[in-house]
Scaffold this active site. Structure first.
Site, PDB file in Angstrom:
ATOM      1  N   HIS A   1      -4.148   3.378   8.256  1.00  0.00           N
ATOM      2  CA  HIS A   1      -2.921   2.841   8.834  1.00  0.00           C
ATOM      3  C   HIS A   1      -1.929   3.966   9.109  1.00  0.00           C
ATOM      4  O   HIS A   1      -1.772   4.858   8.279  1.00  0.00           O
ATOM      5  CB  HIS A   1      -2.248   1.839   7.884  1.00  0.00           C
ATOM      6  CG  HIS A   1      -3.023   0.578   7.703  1.00  0.00           C
ATOM      7  ND1 HIS A   1      -2.936  -0.187   6.563  1.00  0.00           N
ATOM      8  CD2 HIS A   1      -3.887  -0.067   8.510  1.00  0.00           C
ATOM      9  CE1 HIS A   1      -3.726  -1.240   6.685  1.00  0.00           C
ATOM     10  NE2 HIS A   1      -4.307  -1.194   7.851  1.00  0.00           N
TER      11      HIS A   1
ATOM     12  N   GLU B   1       0.850  -1.180   0.000  1.00  0.00           N
ATOM     13  CA  GLU B   1       0.000   0.000   0.000  1.00  0.00           C
ATOM     14  C   GLU B   1       0.887   1.231   0.000  1.00  0.00           C
ATOM     15  O   GLU B   1       2.109   1.122   0.091  1.00  0.00           O
ATOM     16  CB  GLU B   1      -0.945  -0.012   1.208  1.00  0.00           C
ATOM     17  CG  GLU B   1      -0.236   0.047   2.547  1.00  0.00           C
ATOM     18  CD  GLU B   1      -1.190  -0.142   3.734  1.00  0.00           C
ATOM     19  OE1 GLU B   1      -2.231  -0.790   3.581  1.00  0.00           O
ATOM     20  OE2 GLU B   1      -0.856   0.366   4.816  1.00  0.00           O
TER      21      GLU B   1
END
Lengths: 291, 388
Positions: free
Chosen positions: A247, A209
């Site tokens: 995150h 990511e």
């Protein structure tokens, strides 16, 4: 075979008396994981789901011979819990906890340097070697034993990928979530090195990511020395720069960490990238079917 | 959590780093009084907003005439500043910092961040002060010097010497001492305040050889706010989008974007990937919303409410891969939200994972109108159809 965890894994759950710790202890036991001890300081005279609880990791090691830890300790105390587990001599430490201050992880990482153990996480779903053991919080039933490895920085995104793999007919050797924090114990490369020599693993799905450069580094390593097929996916192609996407580690900053750059680096290294998540299972079929 | 420049400078001052004399004002009529108490001319007027790029957007002005300071304050205060980082509506300026102008002899760049690859606090120093560091990194990376700190021993004087003498072997001892002291202070305050970024750009050497932090940027690690209660008071909610603020209060990860497809997803990675799928299907996501791996019915309801409050949303995609979050909990949360607010846009639901049958049944047996997608590919197709 599988890597890091298997039938011989004996788990201690740190933070076993908390809500998440208790819930997932039961889930692990139901899956067939050998959970032989729990640790919660000050609560070491009871049983949770039939598992004896101790005050210290040291005691759990001495009395129950545990070799792997799964940590659910709240963020302010999680750094201490990891160092506790490492000092107790556990070979594999899985830290599920999300929200650990990054400076605490700086200390943890420094402490672990040169020690013969593996920290997975923090802020991760853990590890599963299907039908052998599960040291984490992933839903067991979507997994099947097989020859594909999965390494991911994410949680539910990994479940989506595993589900697609299973539906496409691919079982998994071991699936690992390395965590969504800026500092994690184990990198893509650390695990690729283990999968390289795991005879049961035929191919790897790598899920990255935005944020940092771990995917670029992995691409370089794969091109240089990894000889099994790799299929990759990168989340966050539409993420705006400068914003933290859930995150702690998922942030494009200073022009670094863009999905586009990661995809380019992976493709340049000869790795097949599924640009659209919904086609990952089919991409795996294309790549693995040819071999 | 981002701090304003004046807040960061407050921390600098406490840590022994010199800053220009200045005063914060919130009304333009305070400007003339501020000018009288600050050395000048010239005076520097600086908009206090979090978004970067304020200089180029007209948020920093230098004036020699006190009357012009007031005019400048009037022209900036209370108005949106259209910086490239502030989004389409710009960032409204609520506060101005008025400072003495500094006599600049040399400018440097100094910052400290966490380097992910080495898991260490890392100081970055460059002679290219006053420029955008990303630009310097792209065009002349050799001008950027880095020192990783071993947390076991902390920032060491030799590292400061590495920086300083690489830059200028003949730097005067006084200036060298000044720079070394600032570097040591930056490391100390980085640790003490749980920073994820400290940036001084430019760090200036004045005509008299003083070392002064002319600008200041500090970001605090959100995960450490539980032990930084005093810093929590520096949070400025006016800097946030109202829907994002609402989400924050419900412990939801929500980021507003520019498109018109609302999305509710569990897990940050899957939420990002879902945004990407929407885009690849030819539509634009209106938001990032991660309700979390273990969301409750209440959180689902709140999340759904926030999406419905966004008037630009023309269709909603719910993509849930149940793990810890069970699909039946999700279904009940959506129904609870639908009871409170009428849903006037098409709703596409893709459920998978734990208790998926129960979740689907709960939705089916309700009077909620929605489209079912059997997998992500179909969900994307349905979304694209709604906006095409």
């Amino acid at each position: 075979m599988s890597i890091l965890v298997d039938e011989n894994t004996r788990v201690v759950v740190q933070g076993i008396t908390g809500r998440e710790g208790t819930f997932h202890t039961k889930q692990k036991l139901d899956y067939g994981t050998t959970v032989t001890a729990g640790v919660t300081p000050g609560k070491g005279v009871q049983k949770i789901e039939g598992v004896p609880v101790f005050n210290t990791v040291q005691e759990a090691v001495e009395k129950e011979g545990v070799n792997t830890s799964c940590i659910f300790v709240p963020p302010p105390f999680a750094g201490d819990a990891v160092i506790d587990a490492a000092s107790g001599g556990l070979g594999v430490i899985v830290c599920i906890t999300e929200g650990i201050p990054v400076l605490d992880m700086v200390k943890v990482a420094r402490f672990l340097e040169g020690k013969n153990l593996v920290l997975i996480g923090p802020n991760c779903p853990g590890i599963i070697s299907p039908d052998k053991t599960k040291v984490g919080i992933m839903p067991g039933p979507i997994h099947r034993p097989g020859d594909m490895a999965v390494i991911s920085r994410s949680g539910t995104l990994t479940y989506e990928v595993v589900d697609q793999l299973t539906r496409a007919g691919f079982g998994q050797s071991t699936c690992i979530g390395i965590g969504g924090d800026p500092i994690v114990g184990t990198t893509f490369i650390d695990l690729l090195k283990r999968f390289k020599v795991d005879p049961e693993t035929r191919g790897v799905v790598l899920i990255g990511e935005i944020g940092g450069t771990a995917e670029e580094e992995a691409a370089e390593y794969i091109e240089r020395e990894f000889d099994k097929p790799v299929i990759a996916f990168i989340a966050g192609q539409t993420a705006p720069p400068g914003r933290r996407m859930g995150h702690a580690g998922a942030i494009i900053s200073g022009g670094q960490g863009k999905a586009e750059d990661k995809i380019k680096a992976l493709q340049a290294a000869g790795i097949t990238v599924a640009v659209n998540l919904s086609t990952l299972g089919n991409t795996a079929l294309d790549v693995m079917g040819k071999i | 959590m981002k701090l304003h420049e004046y807040q960061a400078k407050g921390i600098f001052e406490k840590s022994g780093i010199s800053i220009p004399n200045g005063q914060l004002i919130t009304e333009a009529n305070q400007a003339s009084e501020a000018v009288q108490s600050i050395n000048g001319p010239p005076w520097v007027i600086k908009a206090q907003i979090h978004a970067g790029g304020r200089g180029k957007a007209g948020g920093v002005k230098v004036e020699n005439d006190p009357a012009k300071v007031v005019t400048a304050a009037e022209s900036i205060l209370g108005k949106p500043l259209m910086t490239k980082q502030a989004g389409p509506d710009g960032a409204v300026v609520h506060q101005l910092l008025i400072e003495e102008g500094i006599d600049i002899e040399r400018e440097f760049y100094l910052s400290m961040v966490i380097d992910r690859a080495t898991a260490s606090p890392t100081m970055i120093f460059s002679q290219a002060g006053g420029m955008e560091i990303e630009e310097v990194a792209a065009t002349s990376p050799e001008l950027i010097l880095k020192e990783h700190v071993d947390p076991a021993v902390g920032w060491m004087p030799f590292q400061a010497r590495n920086f300083i003498y690489k830059l200028d072997p003949a730097l005067s001892p006084d200036t060298a001492r000044g720079l070394m002291s600032v570097m040591a202070s930056v490391y100390k305050l980085f640790l003490a305040n749980d920073c994820s970024l400290v940036e001084i750009n430019p760090l200036v050497i004045t005509g008299e050889g003083r070392v002064v932090a002319v600008d200041a940027k500090i970001t605090i690690d959100d995960n450490a706010l539980f032990r930084q209660k005093e810093l929590l008071e520096l949070d400025d909610p006016r800097e946030k989008d109202p829907l994002e603020l609402m989400a924050e209060n419900y412990n939801l990860n929500y980021i507003r974007l520019d498109g018109n497809i609302g999305a509710m997803v569990n897990g940050a990675g899957l939420a990002m990937a879902t945004m990407d799928v929407i885009k690849l299907a030819g539509a634009e996501p209106a938001n990032f919303l991660d309700v979390g791996g273990g969301a409750s019915e209440e959180m689902i309801m709140r999340g759904f409410e926030i999406i419905l409050k966004d008037s630009r949303v023309k269709a909603i995609l719910i993509n849930i891969f149940g793990g810890i979050l069970r699909c039946d909990v999700l279904a009940r949360g959506v129904l609870a939200a639908a009871k409170k607010t009428s849903i006037s846009v098409p709703l596409i639901v893709r459920l998978e994972g734990t208790n998926v049958e129960e979740g689907r049944a709960i939705l089916k047996d309700s009077d909620l109108e929605f489209l079912v997608a059997k997998d992500l590919a179909e969900a994307a197709e349905l979304v694209a159809k709604q906006v095409s």
